[in-house]
Design a protein around this motif. Structure first.
Motif, mmCIF file in Angstrom:
data_model
loop_
_atom_site.group_PDB
_atom_site.id
_atom_site.type_symbol
_atom_site.label_atom_id
_atom_site.label_comp_id
_atom_site.label_asym_id
_atom_site.label_seq_id
_atom_site.Cartn_x
_atom_site.Cartn_y
_atom_site.Cartn_z
ATOM 1 N N ALA A 282 32.047 -48.898 -43.049
ATOM 2 C CA ALA A 282 33.380 -49.154 -43.591
ATOM 3 C C ALA A 282 34.460 -48.657 -42.637
ATOM 4 N N PHE A 283 34.256 -47.473 -42.070
ATOM 5 C CA PHE A 283 35.222 -46.919 -41.116
ATOM 6 C C PHE A 283 35.395 -47.837 -39.907
ATOM 7 N N VAL A 284 34.293 -48.308 -39.345
ATOM 8 C CA VAL A 284 34.362 -49.154 -38.152
ATOM 9 C C VAL A 284 35.093 -50.454 -38.454
ATOM 10 N N GLN A 285 34.818 -51.063 -39.590
ATOM 11 C CA GLN A 285 35.478 -52.324 -39.927
ATOM 12 C C GLN A 285 36.974 -52.132 -40.141
ATOM 13 N N VAL A 286 37.364 -51.086 -40.831
ATOM 14 C CA VAL A 286 38.794 -50.839 -41.047
ATOM 15 C C VAL A 286 39.480 -50.543 -39.715
ATOM 16 N N ALA A 287 38.823 -49.763 -38.871
ATOM 17 C CA ALA A 287 39.403 -49.432 -37.571
ATOM 18 C C ALA A 287 39.613 -50.679 -36.722
ATOM 19 N N ARG A 288 38.666 -51.596 -36.759
ATOM 20 C CA ARG A 288 38.769 -52.802 -35.933
ATOM 21 C C ARG A 288 39.785 -53.792 -36.478
ATOM 22 N N LEU A 289 39.874 -53.900 -37.792
ATOM 23 C CA LEU A 289 40.737 -54.905 -38.394
ATOM 24 C C LEU A 289 42.107 -54.358 -38.784
ATOM 25 N N GLY A 290 42.224 -53.039 -38.896
ATOM 26 C CA GLY A 290 43.512 -52.431 -39.220
ATOM 27 C C GLY A 290 43.968 -52.642 -40.639
ATOM 28 N N SER A 291 43.061 -53.043 -41.502
ATOM 29 C CA SER A 291 43.450 -53.357 -42.876
ATOM 30 C C SER A 291 42.264 -53.147 -43.796
ATOM 31 N N VAL A 292 42.492 -52.448 -44.910
ATOM 32 C CA VAL A 292 41.446 -52.262 -45.910
ATOM 33 C C VAL A 292 41.069 -53.598 -46.531
ATOM 34 N N LYS A 293 42.077 -54.424 -46.816
ATOM 35 C CA LYS A 293 41.810 -55.718 -47.446
ATOM 36 C C LYS A 293 40.946 -56.600 -46.557
ATOM 37 N N ALA A 294 41.285 -56.679 -45.269
ATOM 38 C CA ALA A 294 40.513 -57.513 -44.344
ATOM 39 C C ALA A 294 39.094 -56.982 -44.190
ATOM 40 N N ALA A 295 38.952 -55.665 -44.070
ATOM 41 C CA ALA A 295 37.636 -55.070 -43.918
ATOM 42 C C ALA A 295 36.801 -55.264 -45.178
ATOM 43 N N ALA A 296 37.443 -55.160 -46.323
ATOM 44 C CA ALA A 296 36.727 -55.375 -47.587
ATOM 45 C C ALA A 296 36.189 -56.798 -47.658
ATOM 46 N N GLY A 297 36.981 -57.762 -47.169
ATOM 47 C CA GLY A 297 36.521 -59.143 -47.146
ATOM 48 C C GLY A 297 35.314 -59.320 -46.249
#
Length: 308
Positions: free
Chosen positions: A12-27
């Motif tokens: 979860a941390f890596v995805q949020v860091a790469r996308l800069g958004s909780v919503k995008a990472a959640a998707g």
């Protein structure tokens, strides 16, 4: 061996860091935003460090967060690749592609045998439903859409630069009253696509006839039906010059000599992380090397995200 934090929290941390958004990472991870936030908080509690600064609609890495990402992003990707190789997922690559029906029929399907010959392990599921970009990461890996612009959170590359083309039946010009002046459109029906509603207004303004009003406007949600309607003499279709060129329909012709660049273009788009996956990257590179017109590759692209 020191106890490690949950792998789900690291992912979860890596995805949020790469996308800069909780919503995008959640998707990307098929989670709700609250569930993903809890995973990030679990990692922060485990490390006793704040990894992000929470801002309006954005998550910005702190110094501790940047340091952690630099150390673990590569190993996480290697782990993912190892899992794919072990499960045999790399034997068959599958791309879930959203694409508009007219683009698919005119420009994509006929070229797919070349793609299959070049990459026989790549298989494509084609989805022609609307709103492709809104479903990226949720049923679609990539999309080819017709729009004025693309959400800046996505990777996007313009496929074509297009001129607006007033398209009509050749028989309409042979009825004893040739259409040579745009003002004659005040007595005619124009055909507009629901995804390109401002095309006529933009064209009329560009040629200095902002007050020009057509006789009537008919709206379609199918580009192919618009071309068929124009060929039957039902009106003048305001589309793109590529639509006329790729139709190869001898019944149709372009009216007038005005070259007005369209505000609408075809775009390839995907989530930034998706471009790092092999199926999306292979299709992206093949598309722009073999299907798109050469003028399209000169600009209109956001920087391609580098693989971690």
């Amino acid at each position: 061996m020191r106890r490690l934090p949950p792998l789900s929290a690291i992912e979860a941390f890596v995805q949020v860091a790469r996308l800069g958004s909780v919503k995008a990472a959640a998707g990307e991870l098929s989670l709700s935003s609250p569930a993903l936030s809890r995973r990030v908080q679990t990692l922060e509690r485990f490390l006793d460090r704040q990894l992000f600064e929470r801002r309006h609609h954005a998550m910005v890495l702190t110094a501790d967060g940047e340091s952690l990402l630099a150390k673990i992003a590569g190993p996480i990707d290697e782990l993912s690749n190892a899992i794919e190789a072990t499960t045999g997922a790399q034997d068959l690559m599958r791309l879930r592609l959203g694409v508009l029906p007219l683009f698919a029929s005119q420009r994509l399907i006929g070229s797919l045998p070349e793609l299959r010959e070049e990459h026989p392990d790549l298989h494509i599921d084609i989805d022609t439903a609307a709103h492709g970009t809104s479903r990226l990461g949720d049923g679609l890996d990539a999309a080819i859409t017709l729009a004025q612009s693309i959400d800046p959170a996505l990777y996007a590359r313009k496929i074509d630069h297009n001129i607006i083309a007033p398209i009509a039946s050749k028989e309409l010009l042979a009825n004893g009253k040739p259409i040579t002046d745009p003002r004659q459109l005040s007595d005619l029906t124009i055909l507009l696509h629901r995804d390109m509603p401002e095309t006529f207004r933009h064209w009329a303004k560009a040629i200095g006839l902002s007050d020009l009003q057509p006789g009537t406007e008919d709206h379609f949600d199918s580009g192919q039906l618009m071309l068929d309607a124009a060929a039957q003499g039902l009106g003048v279709a305001f589309m793109l010059d590529s639509h006329l060129q790729d139709a190869h329909d001898d019944r149709l012709t372009r009216l007038f000599d005005h070259d007005v660049e369209s505000a609408y273009s075809y775009w390839f788009s995907c989530r930034p992380s998706a471009l790092q996956t092999k199926p999306v990257r292979l299709f992206h590179d093949w598309l722009f090397a073999n299907v798109c017109r050469q003028t399209a590759v000169k600009d209109g692209a956001r920087p391609i995200p580098e693989a971690a």
